[in-house]
Design a protein around this motif. Structure first.
Motif, mmCIF file in Angstrom:
data_model
loop_
_atom_site.group_PDB
_atom_site.id
_atom_site.type_symbol
_atom_site.label_atom_id
_atom_site.label_comp_id
_atom_site.label_asym_id
_atom_site.label_seq_id
_atom_site.Cartn_x
_atom_site.Cartn_y
_atom_site.Cartn_z
ATOM 1 N N THR A 171 0.854 -1.188 0.000
ATOM 2 C CA THR A 171 0.000 0.000 0.000
ATOM 3 C C THR A 171 0.884 1.230 0.000
ATOM 4 N N SER A 172 0.555 2.192 -0.835
ATOM 5 C CA SER A 172 1.238 3.487 -0.809
ATOM 6 C C SER A 172 0.189 4.579 -0.967
ATOM 7 N N PHE A 178 2.829 8.501 4.363
ATOM 8 C CA PHE A 178 3.901 7.706 3.780
ATOM 9 C C PHE A 178 3.517 6.226 3.766
ATOM 10 N N PRO A 179 4.102 5.419 2.879
ATOM 11 C CA PRO A 179 5.058 5.800 1.845
ATOM 12 C C PRO A 179 4.345 6.378 0.631
ATOM 13 N N LEU A 180 4.992 7.322 -0.019
ATOM 14 C CA LEU A 180 4.479 7.836 -1.273
ATOM 15 C C LEU A 180 4.662 6.794 -2.377
ATOM 16 N N VAL A 181 4.101 7.078 -3.527
ATOM 17 C CA VAL A 181 4.066 6.085 -4.598
ATOM 18 C C VAL A 181 5.462 5.682 -5.060
ATOM 19 N N ALA A 182 6.327 6.663 -5.343
ATOM 20 C CA ALA A 182 7.652 6.334 -5.878
ATOM 21 C C ALA A 182 8.479 5.484 -4.919
ATOM 22 N N PRO A 183 8.648 5.880 -3.651
ATOM 23 C CA PRO A 183 9.405 5.004 -2.753
ATOM 24 C C PRO A 183 8.706 3.673 -2.510
ATOM 25 N N GLY A 184 7.375 3.670 -2.532
ATOM 26 C CA GLY A 184 6.657 2.409 -2.375
ATOM 27 C C GLY A 184 6.937 1.451 -3.519
ATOM 28 N N LEU A 185 6.942 1.990 -4.748
ATOM 29 C CA LEU A 185 7.216 1.144 -5.907
ATOM 30 C C LEU A 185 8.684 0.724 -5.967
#
Length: 359
Positions: A171-172, A178-185
């Protein structure tokens, strides 16, 4: 005198014309479910009509009782405070018309089925023979300063994961938390799955959904060995309309139960203890319907709430000429008498501070 019912659908509003159009389509879907009632809709900000306008039309149509429902996935600040404040103010000004407020769409198996359909549609369009157990699902929520709302996105993720049999799920969030999309991916890409499907758990399009897709493209370019698939958002899926229609009938049945047991405004939620007992007031009253066709002067970008990400970032400051204080931590010259508590994780390395424009 007999009671005349009316239905009011309350949205946040967006400068994105597509999002506004899609919200109106949702309202049309509810008109079909309640053909004997006047049905109106309105927004807190950034688009017209505002909520007050819709209530005016219902009153002019002779409605003596209005059932109001938030067109929102989860109950964070907008559904818990901002919309009730607008409704309460209108009720005080027009005591001849009773207004009963319903609950958000929430975690509901119909919503999960709608989400599952969007994920399956994307997988079918992508084709290929990658099995579910070699696929990772990334569910992306809006993100809020309310941990109860954020935790509900994680629950949706688990229900989809277990229900559809994916190898893993994460989940982002698009902002605020947090986490935002970029660090989550980036984290997800390290887990060794052949395919990652990114599903924005959003009702409508807008800047935030496009931001999610752009972040997906950026991460995908760094990991050419992984197939990235972008699923569509919920939109006016029939199961979404079914769920909202049920929220209306809940009011009539007296079973309208918003989740207050986990509400940071009423209970000591870990890390958010300072938010207990804050006044229920809207921070949108001074911008209702304004700027629907203009860019946000706060962020210099088309805005669907994205400025909240920047405002909540501890190190982010603006020199602008709005001439009033939003209570967000930037000064505009005068105080509207409202205040947002600081988000305790604004400096989280995977969270909102990383939204700042560099350079």
């Amino acid at each position: 005198m007999s009671e005349k019912l009316g239905l009011m659908i309350c949205g946040h509003g967006s400068r994105n014309k597509g999002a506004v159009k899609q919200f109106a389509q949702l309202a049309e879907g509810l008109r079909a479910r309640f053909p004997d009632w006047p049905v109106e809709y309105g927004y807190l900000e950034f688009a017209n009509p505002v909520i007050k306008d819709g209530l005016d039309r219902l009153r002019e149509a002779g409605c003596t009782r209005v059932l109001a429902v938030p067109g929102m996935l989860f109950a964070a600040g907008h559904a818990k405070n901002d919309i009730p404040s607008v409704l309460n103010t209108y009720q005080a000004q027009h005591p001849e018309m009773a207004i009963n407020y319903g609950r958000e769409l929430a975690v509901d198996m119909r919503m999960v089925r709608a989400a599952g359909d969007r994920v399956r549609e994307a997988l079918e369009a992508a084709g290929g023979d990658v099995p579910a157990h070699e696929t990772l699902l990334m569910v992306v929520g809006r993100g809020a300063s309310d941990p109860d709302a954020n935790s509900n996105v994680a629950k949706i993720t688990r229900l989809l994961w277990e229900g559809m049999g994916f190898g893993w799920a994460e989940t982002s969030y698009s902002g605020v938390t947090f986490p935002l999309v970029a660090p989550g991916l980036e984290h997800a890409a390290k887990l060794g799955y052949r395919r990652i499907i990114v599903f924005p758990y959003f009702l409508f399009t807008g800047v935030l959904v496009q931001r999610i897709y752009s972040a997906t493209d950026d991460v995908a370019a760094k990991h050419p060995g992984i197939e990235f698939i972008k699923a569509g958002y919920l939109n006016d899926h029939p199961q979404v309309i079914d769920t909202m229609a049920d929220r209306v009938t809940e009011i009539l049945q007296g079973a309208n139960l918003m989740n207050c047991q986990m509400c940071k405004y009423r209970e000591q939620v870990l890390g958010f203890e300072a938010d207990i007992g804050l006044a229920q007031e809207s921070h949108h009253h001074h911008v209702e319907g304004l700027g629907a066709e203009a860019e946000c002067q706060l962020c210099d970008e088309i805005c669907t709430g994205a400025c909240e990400d920047k405002v909540r970032a501890a190190a982010h400051h603006h020199d602008d000429d709005h001439g009033h204080d939003h209570g967000h931590g930037h000064d505009h010259g005068h105080d509207h008498g409202h205040h947002h508590p600081p988000y305790p994780h604004a400096d989280h390395p995977l969270g909102p501070i990383s939204m700042e424009k560099k350079g």
